[in-house]
Design an enzyme around this catalytic site. Structure first.
Site, PDB file in Angstrom:
ATOM      1  N   HIS A   6       0.838  -1.202   0.000  1.00 15.36           N
ATOM      2  CA  HIS A   6       0.000   0.000   0.000  1.00 15.36           C
ATOM      3  C   HIS A   6       0.874   1.253   0.000  1.00 15.36           C
ATOM      4  O   HIS A   6       0.695   2.181   0.802  1.00 15.36           O
ATOM      5  CB  HIS A   6      -0.958  -0.009   1.190  1.00 15.36           C
ATOM      6  CG  HIS A   6      -1.995  -1.078   1.104  1.00 15.36           C
ATOM      7  ND1 HIS A   6      -3.237  -0.868   0.544  1.00 15.36           N
ATOM      8  CD2 HIS A   6      -1.970  -2.378   1.479  1.00 15.36           C
ATOM      9  CE1 HIS A   6      -3.933  -1.998   0.581  1.00 15.36           C
ATOM     10  NE2 HIS A   6      -3.182  -2.929   1.141  1.00 15.36           N
ATOM     11  N   TYR A  49       4.304  -5.355   9.601  1.00 14.45           N
ATOM     12  CA  TYR A  49       4.170  -3.902   9.617  1.00 14.45           C
ATOM     13  C   TYR A  49       5.359  -3.259  10.320  1.00 14.45           C
ATOM     14  O   TYR A  49       5.850  -2.207   9.919  1.00 14.45           O
ATOM     15  CB  TYR A  49       2.878  -3.495  10.312  1.00 14.45           C
ATOM     16  CG  TYR A  49       1.623  -3.682   9.501  1.00 14.45           C
ATOM     17  CD1 TYR A  49       1.534  -4.621   8.483  1.00 14.45           C
ATOM     18  CD2 TYR A  49       0.484  -2.937   9.773  1.00 14.45           C
ATOM     19  CE1 TYR A  49       0.370  -4.808   7.760  1.00 14.45           C
ATOM     20  CE2 TYR A  49      -0.685  -3.104   9.055  1.00 14.45           C
ATOM     21  CZ  TYR A  49      -0.736  -4.047   8.053  1.00 14.45           C
ATOM     22  OH  TYR A  49      -1.902  -4.218   7.340  1.00 14.45           O
TER      23      TYR A  49
END
Length: 329
Positions: free
Chosen positions: A53, A318
């Site tokens: 993303h 992440y």
């Protein structure tokens, strides 16, 4: 074949400049860093940006909660209006991804409570994840890698889907997905199961969804032809100038038979829907999202994640991506 070709453009949106490497079998254990390496192989080295993303738009606003009997005394829902930072994004690791392409759109939302604690919601515009566990998902995206001649083979993805049926629902969604008309006209699904249990109250099992109050809208291929490849930021800013951009945060209340750990399976549509609050945006643009790691396991008091292995893997992946991004890798 057409389903897989469309799915390739959705699940692996903007995955250009890929290196030629052999895929890893889904049955092999995978670690968070394996995903980071695979994303870099698919999208090329992109120093200083998110490994997934990569292209996005930051926004700010507020969250006005709606207390519920299922979430009694939750600080998230009892402290009144709270500040919100959101990041909307395009799937894939290419920071120059074409926003006219159909497929995956993502959303990260950080709500900051009065005591400085945070609650993070991370979702996508598809209602089911592409695999029941990290190994299955890793195997699927490995099929997008090119062969020795630099060519991708959709047949590999088709064969993988037949052997791993938990990826099929997401691939089917990718086949029918259009181009998001705006982030403000896109619904986002949390995908994973969460729980709320405060003190001795009965535990609530839920999955959340963010619903745009401007309504959901996608664009046809013909409608995108005369649009710029980076139209989403301008469209969001124009919608903010014209009026309210807002979303409803809704929780589907789970029943005992509903899956706690498989994000590739949707819960039945007749589950009770409880509104947790309303998110209203006040502006878009800026770098306030840069120092934020939108980890969906960061939850406020009373909430806890399920044992969903995909959800657990997200924290580690992440964190690695966050560290690489801030260090310019």
């Amino acid at each position: 074949m057409s389903m897989i070709k469309t799915a390739l453009s959705g699940v692996a949106a903007a995955l250009l400049s890929a290196a030629t490497v052999a895929p890893v079998a889904a049955e092999q254990p995978v670690q968070a860093n394996d995903f980071i390496k695979l994303f870099e192989q698919l999208s090329g080295k992109q120093p200083g940006v998110r490994k997934a993303h990569a292209r996005g738009l930051c926004a700010s606003g507020s969250f006005v909660p709606n207390p519920s009997e299922y979430f009694i005394d939750a600080p998230l829902l009892t402290q009144g209006e709270l500040p919100v930072t959101m990041r909307f994004s395009i799937g894939g690791g290419n920071p120059a991804a074409d926003e006219r392409a159909p497929g995956t759109r993502g959303m990260g939302m950080q709500i900051t409570l009065a005591d400085g604690s945070r609650h993070i919601f991370t979702g996508n515009n598809f209602p089911v994840f592409a695999g029941k566990d990290p190994q299955t998902f890793f195997g699927l995206i490995s099929t997008f890698l090119p062969d020795e001649q630099g060519q991708r083979d959709p047949k590999r993805t088709m064969e993988y889907a037949e052997k791993h049926p938990s990826v099929k629902a997401n691939l089917a969604w990718q086949q029918s997905a259009g181009t998001a008309a705006s982030y403000a006209n896109t619904a986002f699904f949390g995908l994973h199961t969460f729980f709320y249990n405060k003190d001795d109250a009965e535990q609530t099992k839920f999955r959340w969804k963010l619903i745009p109050e401007l309504g959901e809208k996608t664009l046809s291929e013909e409608e995108t032809q005369n649009m710029d490849a980076d139209f989403l930021a301008d469209r969001m800013k124009r919608q903010l100038a014209e009026g309210e951009v807002s979303f409803r945060l809704v929780a589907a209340i789970g029943q005992p038979g509903d899956s706690n750990t498989d994000p590739s399976v949707q819960w039945p549509e007749d589950r009770e829907q409880v509104e947790l609050g309303r998110v209203q945006l006040s502006g878009a643009g800026g770098e306030q999202c840069t120092p934020i790691n939108f980890d969906p396991n960061v939850l406020s008091a009373g909430f806890k994640p399920s044992d969903d292995p995909v959800l657990r893997m997200r924290s580690a992946a992440y964190a690695i991506s966050f560290g690489k991004r801030l260090s310019g890798q």
